[in-house]
Scaffold this motif. Structure first.
Motif, PDB file in Angstrom:
ATOM      1  N   LEU A  69       0.831  -1.207   0.000  1.00 42.02           N
ATOM      2  CA  LEU A  69       0.000   0.000   0.000  1.00 42.02           C
ATOM      3  C   LEU A  69       0.864   1.256   0.000  1.00 42.02           C
ATOM      4  CD1 LEU A  69      -2.779  -1.076   2.527  1.00 42.02           C
ATOM      5  CD2 LEU A  69      -2.965  -0.904   0.039  1.00 42.02           C
ATOM      6  N   LEU A  70       1.985   1.220   0.733  1.00 37.79           N
ATOM      7  CA  LEU A  70       2.890   2.365   0.740  1.00 37.79           C
ATOM      8  C   LEU A  70       3.460   2.617  -0.651  1.00 37.79           C
ATOM      9  CD1 LEU A  70       4.562   4.539   2.192  1.00 37.79           C
ATOM     10  CD2 LEU A  70       6.268   2.764   2.694  1.00 37.79           C
ATOM     11  N   PHE A  73       0.808   4.219  -2.781  1.00 42.54           N
ATOM     12  CA  PHE A  73       0.626   5.621  -2.387  1.00 42.54           C
ATOM     13  C   PHE A  73       1.753   6.490  -2.943  1.00 42.54           C
ATOM     14  CE2 PHE A  73       1.752   9.031   0.591  1.00 42.54           C
ATOM     15  CZ  PHE A  73       0.571   9.770   0.573  1.00 42.54           C
ATOM     16  N   LEU A  74       2.990   6.008  -2.849  1.00 40.79           N
ATOM     17  CA  LEU A  74       4.122   6.784  -3.355  1.00 40.79           C
ATOM     18  C   LEU A  74       4.059   6.929  -4.871  1.00 40.79           C
ATOM     19  CD1 LEU A  74       6.996   5.343  -1.120  1.00 40.79           C
ATOM     20  CD2 LEU A  74       5.862   7.567  -0.912  1.00 40.79           C
ATOM     21  N   GLN A  76       1.299   6.944  -6.700  1.00 40.68           N
ATOM     22  CA  GLN A  76       0.236   7.910  -6.971  1.00 40.68           C
ATOM     23  C   GLN A  76       0.704   9.332  -6.675  1.00 40.68           C
ATOM     24  OE1 GLN A  76      -2.224   5.843  -8.819  1.00 40.68           O
ATOM     25  NE2 GLN A  76      -3.417   7.448  -7.841  1.00 40.68           N
ATOM     26  N   TRP A  77       1.483   9.490  -5.616  1.00 41.23           N
ATOM     27  CA  TRP A  77       1.972  10.818  -5.236  1.00 41.23           C
ATOM     28  C   TRP A  77       2.922  11.370  -6.292  1.00 41.23           C
ATOM     29  CZ3 TRP A  77       7.039  12.234  -3.382  1.00 41.23           C
ATOM     30  CH2 TRP A  77       7.110  13.563  -2.938  1.00 41.23           C
ATOM     31  N   MET A 182     -10.806   5.710  -4.696  1.00 41.95           N
ATOM     32  CA  MET A 182      -9.475   5.448  -4.142  1.00 41.95           C
ATOM     33  C   MET A 182      -9.512   4.352  -3.093  1.00 41.95           C
ATOM     34  SD  MET A 182      -7.511   7.170  -5.935  1.00 41.95           S
ATOM     35  CE  MET A 182      -6.047   6.666  -5.023  1.00 41.95           C
ATOM     36  N   HIS A 185      -9.413   1.255  -4.990  1.00 42.24           N
ATOM     37  CA  HIS A 185      -8.087   1.159  -5.596  1.00 42.24           C
ATOM     38  C   HIS A 185      -7.094   0.581  -4.595  1.00 42.24           C
ATOM     39  CE1 HIS A 185      -4.551   2.223  -7.939  1.00 42.24           C
ATOM     40  NE2 HIS A 185      -4.083   2.891  -6.894  1.00 42.24           N
ATOM     41  N   TYR A 186      -7.070   1.142  -3.389  1.00 45.20           N
ATOM     42  CA  TYR A 186      -6.142   0.639  -2.382  1.00 45.20           C
ATOM     43  C   TYR A 186      -6.543  -0.743  -1.879  1.00 45.20           C
ATOM     44  CZ  TYR A 186      -3.741   5.124  -2.187  1.00 45.20           C
ATOM     45  OH  TYR A 186      -2.998   6.228  -2.504  1.00 45.20           O
TER      46      TYR A 186
END
Length: 291
Positions: A69-70, A73-74, A76-77, A182, A185-186
């Motif tokens: 998940l991290l 997230f990274l 996507q960021w 989202m 998505h996650y």
């Protein structure tokens, strides 16, 4: 039970769970995300091993899921910051994988966590890594992990099938309908992370990528309906597992490699001969129309 039974059961559970998730990765045009997650979860496995002091399946699965998940997230960021999609995937998964390699190499003398096992796996040894509960041998650890992962995938897909379907085909419409895009998505990425770590000890981080994508890509060429695509991907994955194991037995080759190779052969045959999108059949129809 014989070792052949446990090997085939492990391969079937792995291919079924990977096939189901792979359908949504392909529809979302996120095939490389599976590759990224399967490598990026290595730090989570290593850290969970260090904290738990052993190969605790639950701890490793939690650690891998959190790192997966991290990584999403990274990625996507970085994408929202203007970095191209393929570049952001490459940056995050190589960086996190390198961190995992460093953690394992620094503690290689104190822990029993081999990089070759993580990368390539060996499904032939699955029956010897058993789980004992209250003094009772419950069978191979990988079978339980993959069975739990498959059960979680099936239950969540059954509960939220419409939401996963709509977010895969039209995220904008899903958001307009009030669906938290989202969140799903996650949720999908978490399932991919969990399935990846459950498959590590059977086929390894590299080969699990093939089973996440190839059976689903094969099913995509057979149908235009999501429900049938999910079914065909499971069938293609199981067929690849059974035929691949047979080929490995005959040729005395790597079982995991033979399974993925067989999946690739099935994809090529489908690409050439499928009734809807087969290359040869399309050429034949064009010649008939021209004639």
């Amino acid at each position: 039970m014989s070792s052949d039974f446990w090997i085939l059961l492990t391969a079937i559970l792995m291919s079924a769970s990977c096939g189901l998730l792979g359908c949504f990765l392909i529809l979302r045009k996120m095939a490389l995300i599976g590759d990224a997650i399967s490598h990026a979860v290595l730090p989570g496995i290593a850290i969970a091993f260090l904290f738990s002091g052993g190969r605790d399946s639950v701890a490793m699965m939690i650690g891998a899921t959190l790192l997966g998940l991290l990584s999403v997230f990274l990625i996507q960021w970085l994408r929202s910051s203007g970095v191209q999609s393929d570049a952001s995937i490459g940056i995050i998964f190589t960086a996190l994988f390198a961190v995992g390699v460093i953690i394992v190499s620094l503690n290689a003398r104190n822990i029993d966590l081999d990089l070759d096992c993580v990368l390539f796996g060996e499904i032939a040894y699955v029956q010897w890594d058993t789980w004992t509960w209250n003094g009772t041998d419950m069978g191979p650890r990988s079978v339980w992990m993959l069975g739990f992962a498959l059960m979680a995938v099936v239950i969540l897909l059954m509960l939220f099938y419409k939401q996963f379907k709509l977010t895969a085909f039209d995220p904008a419409l899903a958001a307009a309908c009030g669906i938290p895009v989202m969140l799903f998505h996650y949720m999908l990425m978490g399932l991919v992370s969990m399935t990846s770590v459950a498959s590590f000890e059977s086929v390894g981080a590299i080969l699990v990528v093939g089973m996440l994508i190839i059976p689903a890509a094969t099913a995509y060429l057979w149908t235009d309906r999501l429900g049938m695509m999910l079914l065909y991907s499971v069938v293609a994955g199981i067929a690849s597992s059974v035929l691949g194991y047979g080929a490995a037995y005959v040729w005395n080759a790597s079982i995991g490699g033979s399974i993925v190779t067989t999946a690739g052969v099935l994809f090529v045959l489908t690409f050439l001969l499928s009734p809807r999108h087969g290359l040869l059949l399309r050429k034949w129809r064009q010649r008939r129309l021209a004639a």
